[in-house]
Design a protein around this motif. Sequence first.
Motif, PDB file in Angstrom:
ATOM      1  N   THR A  49      -6.716  -0.704  -3.359  1.00 60.75           N
ATOM      2  CA  THR A  49      -6.574   0.596  -2.546  1.00 60.75           C
ATOM      3  C   THR A  49      -7.105   1.543  -1.968  1.00 60.75           C
ATOM      4  N   ALA A  50      -7.887   1.922  -2.876  1.00 61.71           N
ATOM      5  CA  ALA A  50      -9.092   2.602  -2.587  1.00 61.71           C
ATOM      6  C   ALA A  50     -10.848   2.358  -2.992  1.00 61.71           C
ATOM      7  N   THR A  51     -10.921   1.420  -3.072  1.00 63.55           N
ATOM      8  CA  THR A  51     -12.041   0.724  -3.431  1.00 63.55           C
ATOM      9  C   THR A  51     -12.809  -0.286  -2.821  1.00 63.55           C
ATOM     10  N   ALA A  68       2.673  -3.203 -12.874  1.00 65.30           N
ATOM     11  CA  ALA A  68       2.633  -1.670 -13.046  1.00 65.30           C
ATOM     12  C   ALA A  68       2.695  -0.738 -11.667  1.00 65.30           C
ATOM     13  N   ARG A  69       3.487  -1.307 -10.070  1.00 67.57           N
ATOM     14  CA  ARG A  69       3.206  -0.848  -9.222  1.00 67.57           C
ATOM     15  C   ARG A  69       2.275   0.995  -9.471  1.00 67.57           C
ATOM     16  N   SER A  70       1.176   0.467  -9.581  1.00 68.68           N
ATOM     17  CA  SER A  70       0.348   1.536  -9.300  1.00 68.68           C
ATOM     18  C   SER A  70      -0.682   1.301  -8.422  1.00 68.68           C
ATOM     19  N   PRO A  71      -1.335   2.606  -8.218  1.00 69.79           N
ATOM     20  CA  PRO A  71      -2.262   1.727  -7.113  1.00 69.79           C
ATOM     21  C   PRO A  71      -4.310   1.832  -7.437  1.00 69.79           C
ATOM     22  N   HIS A 109       0.721  -1.160  -0.100  1.00 70.71           N
ATOM     23  CA  HIS A 109      -0.178  -0.123   0.308  1.00 70.71           C
ATOM     24  C   HIS A 109       1.096   1.019   0.109  1.00 70.71           C
ATOM     25  N   PRO A 110       0.561   1.988  -0.506  1.00 73.27           N
ATOM     26  CA  PRO A 110      -0.435   2.558  -1.479  1.00 73.27           C
ATOM     27  C   PRO A 110      -1.040   2.024  -2.831  1.00 73.27           C
TER      28      PRO A 110
END
Length: 141
Positions: free
Chosen positions: A82-84, A47-50, A20-21
């Motif tokens: 991380t956000a949903t 992807a190293r993506s949130p 996280h994130p």
Amino acid sequence: MLTITQALHDQIVAHARQDHPDEACGVVAGPVGSGRPERFIPMLNAARSPTFYEFDSGDLLKLYREMDDRDEEPVVIYHSHTATEAYPSRTDISYANEPGAHYVLVSTADTDDAGPFQFRSFRIVDGEVTEEEVKIVEAYG
């Protein structure tokens, strides 16, 4: 229903917290045909993506060769949101190509370091998403 040990559950949640994130992702392999998750294999989110995860193609090829050599298959394929909420996105559904696997999602949204974390499991076959019960056990019987 997904039956998983407390230790594997805790390793998946720890990986989600650690990355996280960004979204975390990985596999829990088990003996072919057993349906039993046994070997925790955290993967790098290429992807190293949130908001998105992607297995590195080289790492994935290596993993599948290793599982093949060990007579294993991916029993659980997991990643974090991380956000949903812990529910498969349209992208998750489109990438789900293991009809026999349990797709576990962990949500780290709206939590502090201690949790609580949503930990949910789904079957995804031909674009159809079905949530299933998760049974956490100390050890397999």
